[in-house]
Scaffold this motif. Structure first.
Motif, PDB file in Angstrom:
ATOM      1  N   VAL A  36       0.856  -1.186   0.000  1.00 37.45           N
ATOM      2  CA  VAL A  36       0.000   0.000   0.000  1.00 37.45           C
ATOM      3  C   VAL A  36       0.892   1.237   0.000  1.00 37.45           C
ATOM      4  O   VAL A  36       1.566   1.538   0.995  1.00 37.45           O
ATOM      5  CB  VAL A  36      -0.947   0.009   1.221  1.00 37.45           C
ATOM      6  N   ASP A  37       0.908   1.940  -1.138  1.00 32.78           N
ATOM      7  CA  ASP A  37       1.713   3.156  -1.267  1.00 32.78           C
ATOM      8  C   ASP A  37       0.909   4.336  -0.740  1.00 32.78           C
ATOM      9  O   ASP A  37      -0.122   4.699  -1.308  1.00 32.78           O
ATOM     10  CB  ASP A  37       2.090   3.379  -2.734  1.00 32.78           C
ATOM     11  N   THR A  38       1.356   4.929   0.355  1.00 28.47           N
ATOM     12  CA  THR A  38       0.606   5.980   1.035  1.00 28.47           C
ATOM     13  C   THR A  38       1.171   7.357   0.695  1.00 28.47           C
ATOM     14  O   THR A  38       2.289   7.470   0.202  1.00 28.47           O
ATOM     15  CB  THR A  38       0.684   5.783   2.563  1.00 28.47           C
ATOM     16  N   PRO A  39       0.413   8.437   0.983  1.00 28.97           N
ATOM     17  CA  PRO A  39       0.972   9.777   0.796  1.00 28.97           C
ATOM     18  C   PRO A  39       2.089  10.025   1.808  1.00 28.97           C
ATOM     19  O   PRO A  39       2.189   9.326   2.817  1.00 28.97           O
ATOM     20  CB  PRO A  39      -0.218  10.710   1.073  1.00 28.97           C
ATOM     21  N   PRO A  40       2.939  11.043   1.569  1.00 24.93           N
ATOM     22  CA  PRO A  40       3.940  11.397   2.579  1.00 24.93           C
ATOM     23  C   PRO A  40       3.257  11.938   3.844  1.00 24.93           C
ATOM     24  O   PRO A  40       2.146  12.464   3.778  1.00 24.93           O
ATOM     25  CB  PRO A  40       4.756  12.513   1.905  1.00 24.93           C
ATOM     26  N   GLY A  41       3.941  11.788   4.973  1.00 26.02           N
ATOM     27  CA  GLY A  41       3.443  12.390   6.209  1.00 26.02           C
ATOM     28  C   GLY A  41       2.562  11.469   7.024  1.00 26.02           C
ATOM     29  O   GLY A  41       2.563  10.250   6.859  1.00 26.02           O
ATOM     30  N   THR A  42       1.800  12.081   7.939  1.00 24.81           N
ATOM     31  CA  THR A  42       0.888  11.345   8.832  1.00 24.81           C
ATOM     32  C   THR A  42      -0.437  12.101   8.893  1.00 24.81           C
ATOM     33  O   THR A  42      -0.767  12.715   9.900  1.00 24.81           O
ATOM     34  CB  THR A  42       1.486  11.203  10.250  1.00 24.81           C
ATOM     35  N   SER A  43      -1.191  12.032   7.814  1.00 24.44           N
ATOM     36  CA  SER A  43      -2.443  12.786   7.697  1.00 24.44           C
ATOM     37  C   SER A  43      -3.633  11.891   7.999  1.00 24.44           C
ATOM     38  O   SER A  43      -3.491  10.724   8.337  1.00 24.44           O
ATOM     39  CB  SER A  43      -2.569  13.335   6.277  1.00 24.44           C
ATOM     40  N   ASP A  44      -4.886  12.483   7.847  1.00 24.77           N
ATOM     41  CA  ASP A  44      -6.037  11.614   8.064  1.00 24.77           C
ATOM     42  C   ASP A  44      -6.149  10.529   7.024  1.00 24.77           C
ATOM     43  O   ASP A  44      -6.801   9.530   7.278  1.00 24.77           O
ATOM     44  CB  ASP A  44      -7.433  12.294   8.128  1.00 24.77           C
ATOM     45  N   GLU A  45      -5.516  10.709   5.853  1.00 19.95           N
ATOM     46  CA  GLU A  45      -5.532   9.617   4.878  1.00 19.95           C
ATOM     47  C   GLU A  45      -4.858   8.369   5.449  1.00 19.95           C
ATOM     48  O   GLU A  45      -5.313   7.248   5.231  1.00 19.95           O
ATOM     49  CB  GLU A  45      -4.811  10.028   3.596  1.00 19.95           C
ATOM     50  N   HIS A  46      -3.772   8.571   6.214  1.00 19.63           N
ATOM     51  CA  HIS A  46      -3.074   7.431   6.825  1.00 19.63           C
ATOM     52  C   HIS A  46      -3.957   6.744   7.865  1.00 19.63           C
ATOM     53  O   HIS A  46      -4.024   5.519   7.926  1.00 19.63           O
ATOM     54  CB  HIS A  46      -1.768   7.886   7.478  1.00 19.63           C
ATOM     55  N   ILE A  47      -4.631   7.556   8.664  1.00 19.60           N
ATOM     56  CA  ILE A  47      -5.519   6.986   9.680  1.00 19.60           C
ATOM     57  C   ILE A  47      -6.634   6.202   8.995  1.00 19.60           C
ATOM     58  O   ILE A  47      -6.992   5.099   9.409  1.00 19.60           O
ATOM     59  CB  ILE A  47      -6.103   8.101  10.573  1.00 19.60           C
ATOM     60  N   SER A  48      -7.179   6.766   7.907  1.00 19.30           N
ATOM     61  CA  SER A  48      -8.241   6.090   7.168  1.00 19.30           C
ATOM     62  C   SER A  48      -7.752   4.769   6.575  1.00 19.30           C
ATOM     63  O   SER A  48      -8.454   3.753   6.617  1.00 19.30           O
ATOM     64  CB  SER A  48      -8.758   7.010   6.061  1.00 19.30           C
ATOM     65  N   VAL A  49      -6.524   4.780   6.008  1.00 20.22           N
ATOM     66  CA  VAL A  49      -5.939   3.553   5.450  1.00 20.22           C
ATOM     67  C   VAL A  49      -5.835   2.483   6.528  1.00 20.22           C
ATOM     68  O   VAL A  49      -6.268   1.330   6.344  1.00 20.22           O
ATOM     69  CB  VAL A  49      -4.555   3.840   4.839  1.00 20.22           C
ATOM     70  N   VAL A  50      -5.256   2.855   7.671  1.00 20.12           N
ATOM     71  CA  VAL A  50      -5.043   1.881   8.747  1.00 20.12           C
ATOM     72  C   VAL A  50      -6.377   1.365   9.279  1.00 20.12           C
ATOM     73  O   VAL A  50      -6.563   0.153   9.467  1.00 20.12           O
ATOM     74  CB  VAL A  50      -4.192   2.500   9.874  1.00 20.12           C
ATOM     75  N   GLU A  51      -7.324   2.274   9.526  1.00 20.75           N
ATOM     76  CA  GLU A  51      -8.613   1.855  10.079  1.00 20.75           C
ATOM     77  C   GLU A  51      -9.348   0.910   9.133  1.00 20.75           C
ATOM     78  O   GLU A  51      -9.926  -0.092   9.566  1.00 20.75           O
ATOM     79  CB  GLU A  51      -9.478   3.084  10.381  1.00 20.75           C
ATOM     80  N   ASN A  52      -9.330   1.225   7.840  1.00 16.78           N
ATOM     81  CA  ASN A  52     -10.032   0.379   6.880  1.00 16.78           C
ATOM     82  C   ASN A  52      -9.336  -0.958   6.683  1.00 16.78           C
ATOM     83  O   ASN A  52      -9.997  -2.002   6.589  1.00 16.78           O
ATOM     84  CB  ASN A  52     -10.165   1.106   5.533  1.00 16.78           C
ATOM     85  N   LEU A  53      -8.005  -0.943   6.627  1.00 17.93           N
ATOM     86  CA  LEU A  53      -7.277  -2.191   6.409  1.00 17.93           C
ATOM     87  C   LEU A  53      -7.300  -3.092   7.638  1.00 17.93           C
ATOM     88  O   LEU A  53      -7.262  -4.318   7.514  1.00 17.93           O
ATOM     89  CB  LEU A  53      -5.837  -1.899   5.998  1.00 17.93           C
ATOM     90  N   LYS A  54      -7.369  -2.486   8.822  1.00 18.99           N
ATOM     91  CA  LYS A  54      -7.351  -3.305  10.038  1.00 18.99           C
ATOM     92  C   LYS A  54      -8.604  -4.155  10.182  1.00 18.99           C
ATOM     93  O   LYS A  54      -8.623  -5.106  10.959  1.00 18.99           O
ATOM     94  CB  LYS A  54      -7.158  -2.422  11.272  1.00 18.99           C
ATOM     95  N   LYS A  55      -9.662  -3.815   9.417  1.00 16.53           N
ATOM     96  CA  LYS A  55     -10.840  -4.685   9.399  1.00 16.53           C
ATOM     97  C   LYS A  55     -10.467  -6.041   8.814  1.00 16.53           C
ATOM     98  O   LYS A  55     -11.118  -7.051   9.077  1.00 16.53           O
ATOM     99  CB  LYS A  55     -11.959  -4.042   8.575  1.00 16.53           C
ATOM    100  N   HIS A  56      -9.415  -6.037   7.975  1.00 16.79           N
ATOM    101  CA  HIS A  56      -8.892  -7.286   7.422  1.00 16.79           C
ATOM    102  C   HIS A  56      -7.614  -7.657   8.179  1.00 16.79           C
ATOM    103  O   HIS A  56      -7.636  -8.456   9.093  1.00 16.79           O
ATOM    104  CB  HIS A  56      -8.611  -7.124   5.931  1.00 16.79           C
ATOM    105  N   ARG A  57      -6.514  -7.003   7.823  1.00 10.83           N
ATOM    106  CA  ARG A  57      -5.248  -7.205   8.538  1.00 10.83           C
ATOM    107  C   ARG A  57      -4.224  -6.219   8.001  1.00 10.83           C
ATOM    108  O   ARG A  57      -4.285  -5.790   6.846  1.00 10.83           O
ATOM    109  CB  ARG A  57      -4.712  -8.632   8.373  1.00 10.83           C
ATOM    110  N   VAL A  58      -3.296  -5.834   8.848  1.00 14.84           N
ATOM    111  CA  VAL A  58      -2.114  -5.080   8.434  1.00 14.84           C
ATOM    112  C   VAL A  58      -0.923  -5.785   9.067  1.00 14.84           C
ATOM    113  O   VAL A  58      -0.826  -5.873  10.291  1.00 14.84           O
ATOM    114  CB  VAL A  58      -2.160  -3.605   8.892  1.00 14.84           C
ATOM    115  N   ASP A  59      -0.045  -6.316   8.233  1.00 16.07           N
ATOM    116  CA  ASP A  59       1.091  -7.076   8.765  1.00 16.07           C
ATOM    117  C   ASP A  59       2.241  -6.178   9.209  1.00 16.07           C
ATOM    118  O   ASP A  59       3.103  -6.615   9.968  1.00 16.07           O
ATOM    119  CB  ASP A  59       1.575  -8.074   7.717  1.00 16.07           C
ATOM    120  N   GLY A  60       2.258  -4.941   8.726  1.00 16.91           N
ATOM    121  CA  GLY A  60       3.319  -4.042   9.153  1.00 16.91           C
ATOM    122  C   GLY A  60       3.590  -2.961   8.136  1.00 16.91           C
ATOM    123  O   GLY A  60       2.901  -2.845   7.115  1.00 16.91           O
TER     124      GLY A  60
END
Length: 267
Positions: free
Chosen positions: A129-153
């Protein structure tokens, strides 16, 4: 079964690629790691959620194909006839590739949610998953949505300079706060690889990423030099992994790939 679970159920591993700032080669590393993983016999997907700078379609030379729908959602774009490397990017959805994405947070977050739930990936060994630079709400949204499945790291990409490694510290804090395991740090543009004599010269500095990994207790995955052959391959949409297998840069990328696979298998 929920729709997002059904579309992600065949995905074995999910890895975020993060950077503290732009211009450090995060999308380049995502692309080259995907190609290296495929070279290692893995079936790979790339989810490009760098909404304001979707560069991976160009790096993989896939142009602007039409995105088709199936019963379970969007069909990803395959870069090869064997369908071993799949890609989904906002770059496929813009009417004009030069259009600026001038969206407020809720619209970006809604699209990220759709990307996670509505892409029919099928069977994948690894989804990068190629994310935008930084730590914005897009990152939080990515993590929250993917964690419904899994995030290995997550893999953190930096250049050797202190200004870049300082920004990566914020990514480390982000990962700790969101509970994302740090798989390791990659130091990109670590010296300059001369295309004529193969000697590596330290134009910027060297070792900043490795030093940061030691200081923060994160794994160090390896360093990749600034290589004109890699830069040209990315610009022209050519497969560097296949074209230049005898270079130090290929060996560096392949070593990072193998270390990543071992780390994922140990998880």
């Amino acid at each position: 079964m929920a729709e997002n679970e059904s579309n992600m159920s065949g995905v074995q591993r999910v890895v975020l690629v993060l950077s503290g700032k732009g211009g450090v080669g995060k999308s380049t590393m995502t692309t080259e790691l995907a190609l290296a993983l495929r070279h290692a016999g893995k079936k790979v997907g790339i989810l490009d959620v760098d909404l304001c700078g979707p560069s991976i379609p160009r790096m993989l030379n896939v142009g602007r194909p039409e995105v088709h729908q199936c019963d379970t959602g969007w069909v990803p774009v395959y870069t090869d006839a064997q369908q071993t490397l799949a890609l989904m990017s906002i770059g496929f959805l813009l009417e004009d590739p030069d259009d600026a994405v001038v969206w407020r947070g809720p619209k970006k977050n809604a699209l990220i949610g759709q990307f996670v739930s509505d892409v029919a990936w099928g069977e994948l060994d690894v989804l990068l998953v190629d994310t935008p630079p930084g730590t914005s709400d897009e990152h939080i949204s990515v993590v929250e949505n993917l964690k419904k499945h899994r995030v290995d790291g997550a893999i953190l990409v930096t250049t050797p300079q202190a200004v870049s490694t300082g920004d990566v510290r914020r990514e480390i804090t982000f990962c700790k706060k969101t509970g994302v395991r740090i798989l390791g740090i990659v130091e990109n543009m670590s010296g300059f690889a001369c295309p004529h004599c193969s000697e590596c010269s330290n134009i910027f500095s060297k070792g900043g990423g490795e030093e940061l990994a030691k200081l923060t207790g994160c794994p160090f995955l390896g360093s990749v030099p600034l290589d004109p052959l890699l830069s040209t391959s990315i610009e022209e949409g050519k497969n560097f992994i296949e074209s230049f297998p005898d270079t130090a840069t290929f060996r560096a990328i392949n070593s990072i790939c193998q270390t990543l696979l071992k780390s994922l298998e140990a998880a």
